[in-house]
Write an enzyme that holds these catalytic residues in place. Sequence first.
Site, PDB file in Angstrom:
ATOM      1  N   HIS A  64       3.384   3.968  -8.996  1.00 40.51           N
ATOM      2  CA  HIS A  64       3.911   4.064  -7.635  1.00 40.51           C
ATOM      3  C   HIS A  64       3.165   3.101  -6.735  1.00 40.51           C
ATOM      4  CE1 HIS A  64       5.248   6.745  -3.994  1.00 40.51           C
ATOM      5  NE2 HIS A  64       5.426   5.456  -3.783  1.00 40.51           N
ATOM      6  N   GLU A 118       5.188  -1.847  -1.093  1.00 41.07           N
ATOM      7  CA  GLU A 118       3.832  -1.504  -1.518  1.00 41.07           C
ATOM      8  C   GLU A 118       2.825  -2.562  -1.086  1.00 41.07           C
ATOM      9  OE1 GLU A 118       2.773   1.422  -2.994  1.00 41.07           O
ATOM     10  OE2 GLU A 118       4.798   1.974  -2.368  1.00 41.07           O
ATOM     11  N   HIS A 122       0.330  -1.352   1.802  1.00 42.13           N
ATOM     12  CA  HIS A 122      -0.969  -1.045   1.190  1.00 42.13           C
ATOM     13  C   HIS A 122      -1.749  -2.286   0.742  1.00 42.13           C
ATOM     14  CE1 HIS A 122       0.147   3.187   1.155  1.00 42.13           C
ATOM     15  NE2 HIS A 122       1.288   2.874   0.575  1.00 42.13           N
TER      16      HIS A 122
END
Length: 229
Positions: A64, A118, A122
């Site tokens: 993930h 992502e 992040h």
Amino acid sequence: MRKQSNNILLLIKFLSLHYLLVLSAAQDFDFFYFVQQWPGSYCDTNQGCCYPGTGKPASDFGIHGLWPNRNDGSYPSNCDSSNPFDASKISDLMSQMKSEWPTLSCPSNDGLKFWGHEWDKHGTCSESVLDQHSYFSTALGLKTNINLLQALENAGIHPDGSEYSLTSIKDAIKEASGYTPWIQCNTDSSGNSQLYQVYLCVDSSGSSFVECPVFPHGSCGASIEFPSF
């Protein structure tokens, strides 16, 4: 002459401030959460799932994300809008990304939207240690270091729709990895609690698993399902 000196002082102050800001950004997280999800638990919820043109992913945990986090439980996000996701920077990883970091969201897509999210949310917060290629290659490497499905099956825990104790799931992963995981559950379309995501912690360089300084909020029941996929 005085004006030139003042300009030099201003320049020194500006550079000092810039250095402090860069240093602050470099120290803005303490560890990573490395998060893998079970596709069966994603797909059997009310939202369902979709597969890209490559077809149904393997019956295995998929990545993930790799998420910078702080010891107090907070986390940075969307840290550098000037460095957006660029698929060309990971072209050599694309085949591995599709198999190890598959997208399941609907409508079906090629994964670029998922990976871009992502990185932008992040990955940009880890730029002090990982550039864009390193961010994704590091996560792929971490996955090869711990085979979650094999760890669970070695302990007699199989994705067959049966219920297993939360303790036995944690113990099996700790036995294989050496570190205590955090388990996230979700509910299927019938409201049953099930194994959804596994969190392990990684040091701030992204190189080694470590014990988690803090776990996310939330909890699972004492017994949870491990659905098939």
